[in-house]
Design a protein around this motif. Structure first.
Motif, PDB file in Angstrom:
ATOM      1  N   UNK B 219      -5.771   1.936  -5.185  1.00  0.00           N
ATOM      2  CA  UNK B 219      -4.802   2.715  -4.414  1.00  0.00           C
ATOM      3  C   UNK B 219      -5.519   3.432  -3.272  1.00  0.00           C
ATOM      4  N   UNK B 221      -4.780   5.978  -1.833  1.00  0.00           N
ATOM      5  CA  UNK B 221      -4.692   7.443  -1.917  1.00  0.00           C
ATOM      6  C   UNK B 221      -5.617   8.021  -2.990  1.00  0.00           C
ATOM      7  N   UNK B 222      -6.465   7.180  -3.582  1.00  0.00           N
ATOM      8  CA  UNK B 222      -7.371   7.674  -4.629  1.00  0.00           C
ATOM      9  C   UNK B 222      -8.183   8.866  -4.134  1.00  0.00           C
ATOM     10  N   UNK B 246      -1.111   0.112  -0.989  1.00  0.00           N
ATOM     11  CA  UNK B 246      -0.236   1.205  -0.548  1.00  0.00           C
ATOM     12  C   UNK B 246      -0.716   1.824   0.761  1.00  0.00           C
ATOM     13  N   UNK B 248       0.617   1.422   3.428  1.00  0.00           N
ATOM     14  CA  UNK B 248       1.765   1.803   4.238  1.00  0.00           C
ATOM     15  C   UNK B 248       2.171   3.243   3.965  1.00  0.00           C
ATOM     16  N   UNK B 249       1.492   3.875   3.042  1.00  0.00           N
ATOM     17  CA  UNK B 249       1.713   5.301   2.833  1.00  0.00           C
ATOM     18  C   UNK B 249       0.986   6.078   3.916  1.00  0.00           C
ATOM     19  N   UNK B 250       0.859   7.386   3.737  1.00  0.00           N
ATOM     20  CA  UNK B 250       0.179   8.138   4.781  1.00  0.00           C
ATOM     21  C   UNK B 250      -1.101   8.803   4.292  1.00  0.00           C
ATOM     22  N   UNK B 251      -1.688   8.225   3.223  1.00  0.00           N
ATOM     23  CA  UNK B 251      -2.962   8.758   2.755  1.00  0.00           C
ATOM     24  C   UNK B 251      -4.013   8.508   3.820  1.00  0.00           C
ATOM     25  N   UNK B 272       0.266  -3.660   2.486  1.00  0.00           N
ATOM     26  CA  UNK B 272       0.810  -2.776   3.512  1.00  0.00           C
ATOM     27  C   UNK B 272       2.319  -2.651   3.440  1.00  0.00           C
ATOM     28  N   UNK B 273       2.914  -2.918   2.270  1.00  0.00           N
ATOM     29  CA  UNK B 273       4.354  -2.728   2.183  1.00  0.00           C
ATOM     30  C   UNK B 273       4.923  -3.240   0.878  1.00  0.00           C
ATOM     31  N   UNK B 274       6.216  -3.050   0.718  1.00  0.00           N
ATOM     32  CA  UNK B 274       6.895  -3.422  -0.516  1.00  0.00           C
ATOM     33  C   UNK B 274       7.110  -4.930  -0.620  1.00  0.00           C
TER      34      UNK B 274
END
Lengths: 307, 454
Positions: B219, B221-222, B246, B248-251, B272-274
């Motif tokens: 991930x 965002x780790x 992930x 495409x999140x904003x981490x 980069x996305x669902x």
């Protein structure tokens, strides 16, 4: 409570051991020195408390060290724990029931944070406390999410309302609310699909779930909890902020703390948004969801005893 | 919202302009800012420290060029260094059939989704992939993989009644051979890197299937834990690459840097996305600007492409060019912008804008403007000249605003139109070019620094 603490410590004990042991007894009875202080800094950062909280803890310990060069590791740990305790004062949430049942709890979060597992564990916990619970599978997006929750519910003999993949999640929530009322359930737990908080269309879907619930009971949902992966870093704060803006959060569940992560991001979240923490996920078993307690958490993180 | 590092550094270096050389002393404050930026982006403490030391060595003694501010100069060095560290030598998948790929990682990192995405990607590259369900623990994990395989028309293999993962792997090899599959993707269960029994299990699987690639799915965002995770998995199964999910999140994604720096395992792919097609090779340059909080113009452009109707945009550009732009177009443009998300989230993608806060006031202003335009008749929108006093009065009432608000909007609109007309001339072309240059033009992390040639 003692049983809880033992469990909690077993989870977080791995933590304090793995993180704090390389420091060579820093938090033992040895005296601190300059090198130890630097290692302390490293170990504090590695807890993901965030720069602000970490610097506060460090400053306190350093100023104590300046005053007393004979400061021992254990004393430093106690100082750290007390600073963290101040930061987290009042952060333990209390689960209150709604005036008219069912009490509706919605579980939200980004993909892979552990919502489905948490839903099942929480339902199990409430059932064991003698409450009647209905579970709603509103993750209609991810492949086999419904099956995952159904497997849990079969295993733990829990009542479930589900539709198939691709169904309208708000419609499932509506049906579940109706069923919960008709069956006289005390709690309704709603598992939602994982969504990254920066996708506005997915956040809109949540708003729809809220509207549908409010049609049945204006005060529902009574709780909206963000399920956050404890191994994630600073982005968890951002997640909480956006979910809070979009849906209004009333609480936090931090998962996956049975490894070496310490879920320090909860400090960042509480600091900034004052969102209380209700439970910690400490493993994969159905019993591994434990209520959060400030003292226990801070003591365990700093590897202190439970006295 | 994080303040952009560029802004912070420009501020710290304010007094350094024309001071000759960068020295350890005059850089101390700036480097502290860099360190804080890295730490708040979840870069591991030790990695951040080493990184700062390297940057210091590179910077000390450099002349402060007159045309570039020292802050920008340092950021450039940092950015280059980061790209170097993140990118290095990321190899392609070996051209080999059958190809065996194994996915490992923590719970919820995205292994199953990545397996399906990779399967799709391999199909596009001429393979016939088989997805193999080796997660025998998580409820319905096998169903999830099966559904994804069916959806992407990929082969699928599972043994629902068996728990011996190595045995399943071995049987899958035979099954693939018998059925003509030439890319095998082994999706394993999520596990903690310190769980001895489960780590033994993947080690066994690895020995049995002898994979060409072993990917750690992580991930983006780790937190600080990333280093521990990557190190332990690398020791256990000898990773050949990392798939960062992930994104495409904003981490800010500092974990990527930590994992690469500590283990040396290259980051190979990114989720980069669902959607199943949201999978690509990893771009170190984008990651670098992201970690530094320098804005991610490329992502913004991509987001815009995703959300904005291309035809609509072209129509609009044509109208602007001809200065044949009416209030109806204005409204539809506003609605397009809204699709990109809140103004705040758009701005946060732009370099130097990360710290600009758009409050409710700005958003309300947009809403008010929309309400005003919506209260006009279609005719009025197309021909604003029609709007006399009584019409303006009606519009104000209809939109719950004041006549002065309506007047102000019309004034703004007229100015905008004037500007568009001006752009048609030669002067305008020059202006457009200058604007494009300022925006950095094209892919690549660091937006063009003003004054650096060009």
């Amino acid at each position: 409570m003692a049983g809880f603490f033992a469990k909690f410590k077993r989870g977080l004990a791995k933590t304090s051991r793995t993180i704090f042991s390389p420091i060579g007894g820093l938090f033992g009875s040895k005296k601190l020195d300059a090198d130890a202080l630097e290692e302390l800094e490293e170990s504090l950062y590695s807890a993901d408390f965030g720069v602000e909280t970490t610097e506060e803890i460090l400053e306190e310990i350093q100023s104590a060290y300046r005053k007393n060069k004979d400061l021992r590791g254990q004393e430093a740990a106690a100082i750290g724990a007390s600073v963290l305790k101040q930061v987290l004062a009042g952060s333990a949430g209390q689960l209150t029931a709604a005036e008219t049942p069912p009490t509706v709890i919605v579980l939200l979060g980004v993909n892979g944070s552990g919502k489905t597992t948490t839903t099942a564990k929480l339902a199990h916990r409430l059932t064991k406390e003698g409450r009647s619970v209905l579970v709603a599978a509103c993750d209609t997006f991810r492949a086999a999410a419904v099956e995952q929750l159904r497997t849990w519910c079969d295993r733990l003999s829990l009542d479930l309302i589900a539709s198939q993949r691709g169904a309208d999640s708000a419609a499932v929530a509506f049906d579940a609310m109706q069923a919960a009322k008709a069956r006289g359930k005390e709690f309704l737990l709603i598992d939602t699909a994982g969504r990254l908080h920066n996708k506005s269309h997915l956040m809109d879907e949540l708003a729809k779930i809220r509207r549908v619930l409010a049609k049945h009971a204006p005060s529902a949902p009574h709780h909206a909890w963000l399920v956050a992966d404890g191994s994630l870093g600073s982005n968890t704060v951002e997640q909480a902020r956006v979910f809070n803006e979009a849906f209004g959060l009333t609480g936090l569940v931090v998962t996956k703390l049975d490894g070496t992560s310490r879920g320090g991001a909860l400090a960042g979240i509480y600091r900034e948004l004052q969102i209380p923490v209700f439970f910690l996920g400490l493993g994969e078993g159905e019993e591994d969801l434990q209520p959060y307690d400030v003292d226990h958490y801070t003591q365990a993180v700093f590897g202190l005893g439970d006295d | 919202m994080f303040e952009s590092l560029t802004d912070k550094l420009s501020h710290t270096f304010r007094n350094l302009r024309g001071k000759g050389k960068l020295t350890e002393e005059n850089m101390a404050d700036a480097l502290k800012e860099v360190r804080t930026a890295l730490l708040s982006a979840d870069v591991h403490f030790r990695v951040a420290r080493n990184f700062i030391n390297e940057v210091k060595e590179k910077c000390v003694g450099q002349e402060v060029t007159k045309s570039v501010s020292p802050g920008q100069q340092v950021v450039k060095i940092i950015n280059d260094e980061l790209i170097q560290l993140l990118g290095g030598d990321s190899p392609e998948i070996p051209e080999k059939k059958p190809l065996r790929v194994m996915m490992v990682g923590l719970h919820g990192s995205g292994k199953t989704t990545s397996s399906a995405k990779m399967g799709r990607w391999l199909t596009a590259n001429g393979y016939r992939p088989l997805l193999i369900a080796c997660d025998v623990y998580r409820p319905a994990a096998i169903d999830q993989l099966e559904q994804l395989a069916a959806q992407e028309s990929l082969g699928f293999y599972a043994e629902r009644d068996h728990k011996k993962v190595a045995k399943i792997g071995k049987n899958a090899l035979q099954y693939a051979k018998d059925n003509g599959y030439d890319a095998l993707l082994f999706d394993t269960a999520g596990r903690l890197q310190i769980d001895k029994d489960l780590i033994e299990e993947v080690k066994d699987l690895r020995k049995t299937i002898i994979p060409d690639e072993v990917f750690l799915v992580a991930d983006s965002a780790l937190g600080q834990e990333a280093v521990n995770v990557a190190q332990h998995f690398h020791e256990a199964v000898d990773l050949t690459g990392i798939i960062l999910t992930k994104l495409d999140g904003d981490a800010r994604g500092g974990a990527a840097l930590s994992m690469k720096a500590i283990t040396g395992v290259p980051i190979r792919y990114a989720g980069i996305g669902e959607k199943p097609e949201d999978f690509e090779r990893f771009h170190p340059d984008r990651m670098a600007s992201r970690i530094l909080g320098m804005g991610d113009v490329v992502s913004l452009v991509e987001k815009a492409q995703e959300n904005i109707d291309q035809q609509e945009a072209e129509k609009m550009a044509e109208k602007m060019r001809k200065a044949d732009f009416n209030l109806e177009d204005f409204l539809s443009q506003m609605q397009q912008v809204k699709k990109l998300g809140s103004m705040q989230s758009i701005l946060s993608h732009l370099p130097g804008m990360g710290n600009v806060q758009i409050g409710d006031e700005e958003n309300n202003k947009m809403k008010r403007t929309e309400a005003i335009v919506l209260s006009m008749t279609l005719q009025e929108r197309r021909n604003p000249k029609l709007l006399n006093g009584s019409r303006r009065n009606r519009i104000a009432k209809g939109s719950g605003t004041k006549v002065s608000d309506v007047n102000q909007l019309l004034k703004q609109f007229t100015q905008m139109k004037k500007m568009m007309k001006a752009m048609r001339g030669g002067k305008g072309k020059k202006m457009m070019r200058a604007m494009q240059e300022k925006m950095g033009g094209g892919a690549g992390g660091l937006p063009k620094l003003p004054g650096m040639g060009g």
